[in-house]
Motif scaffolding. Structure first.
Motif, PDB file in Angstrom:
ATOM      1  N   LYS A  91      24.455   6.464  17.947  1.00 34.24           N
ATOM      2  CA  LYS A  91      22.915   5.813  17.750  1.00 34.24           C
ATOM      3  C   LYS A  91      22.632   6.310  16.459  1.00 34.24           C
ATOM      4  O   LYS A  91      21.794   7.346  16.404  1.00 34.24           O
ATOM      5  N   LYS A  93      20.572   4.756  14.512  1.00 33.53           N
ATOM      6  CA  LYS A  93      19.049   4.498  14.493  1.00 33.53           C
ATOM      7  C   LYS A  93      18.222   5.586  14.708  1.00 33.53           C
ATOM      8  O   LYS A  93      17.336   5.937  14.445  1.00 33.53           O
ATOM      9  N   TYR A  96      18.495   8.463  12.119  1.00 35.59           N
ATOM     10  CA  TYR A  96      17.124   8.232  11.127  1.00 35.59           C
ATOM     11  C   TYR A  96      15.958   8.625  11.646  1.00 35.59           C
ATOM     12  O   TYR A  96      15.123   8.847  10.829  1.00 35.59           O
ATOM     13  N   ALA A  97      15.661   7.812  13.009  1.00 35.45           N
ATOM     14  CA  ALA A  97      14.457   8.311  13.495  1.00 35.45           C
ATOM     15  C   ALA A  97      13.877   9.680  13.702  1.00 35.45           C
ATOM     16  O   ALA A  97      12.962  10.075  13.197  1.00 35.45           O
TER      17      ALA A  97
END
Length: 219
Positions: A91, A93, A96-97
């Protein structure tokens, strides 16, 4: 610091060095995807950083607090976010989050918290809480995997266990450090646990490269 704690502190540094050495020897065995070399590089950097933290002031004049708060500790969290979220869980993303949320915690820390500490408690707390989410997700993944019976060959099993003992286990210590330090006996017990869990974590990292090498292609 007691003599026992000094022994543990030195042992933790050399446990890091052992993990770095073993990772260099073993990382490329059955390493079809290739990115485990970055774990090896990470361990080498951590070992050199601890040597710097221990004896660096004998060679150069530097700010140890800033070195740990703005380089060593952020590198630890960001690397594990990458290893867990982007690689093991697939995952990117989420990686990054979580990285963004962690880095934003430095902004809050600068404005609302006292920063003259060896470790910034607020940033460490945020970093650990985010890492704890990834640890739980990794446990869930492992439990529901068809390879659950072969957990002893799973690199992430050993890494996850080590991270749980060290980062998650010491979260209350650093979060409530200002309160705990007022109670000397409690402080000494928890600080000793911090050092011992660090030693165990790096030994587990070493084991992950030795016993877990056969399953590295599945991550």
């Amino acid at each position: 610091m007691t003599e026992f704690q000094k022994l543990l502190q030195d042992s933790m540094i050399w446990a890091e060095g052992l993990a770095a050495l073993i990772s260099v020897i073993y990382y490329n065995r059955s390493n079809k995807e290739g990115y485990w070399k970055y774990f090896s590089i990470y361990l080498i950097i951590m070992f050199l950083s601890e040597l710097m933290g221990k004896w660096g002031d004998l060679v150069i004049d530097y700010n140890k607090q800033k070195f740990y708060n703005f380089f060593v500790i952020p590198l630890e969290f960001l690397f594990f976010y990458w290893l867990y979220a982007a690689k093991s869980l697939g995952k990117p993303k989420l990686f990054y989050a979580m990285s963004l949320l962690y880095l934003l915690s430095f902004v809050s820390s600068e404005f609302f918290f006292i920063t003259k500490k060896i470790i910034l408690s607020f940033n460490y707390t945020v970093g650990c809480l985010l890492l704890m989410v990834l640890v739980i997700m990794e446990y869930y993944k492992q439990i529901n995997s068809s390879e659950i019976l072969n957990f002893s060959r799973n690199k992430m099993f050993y890494i996850n266990l080590g991270v749980t003992l060290f980062y998650i286990g010491t979260l209350p210590f650093w979060t409530f450090f200002n309160l705990i330090k007022e109670y000397r006996e409690l402080h000494d017990i928890y600080f000793s646990y911090f050092l011992m869990s660090g030693i165990i974590m790096y030994l587990l990292f070493s084991i992950s490269f030795i016993w877990g090498k056969q399953s590295s292609s599945s991550y």
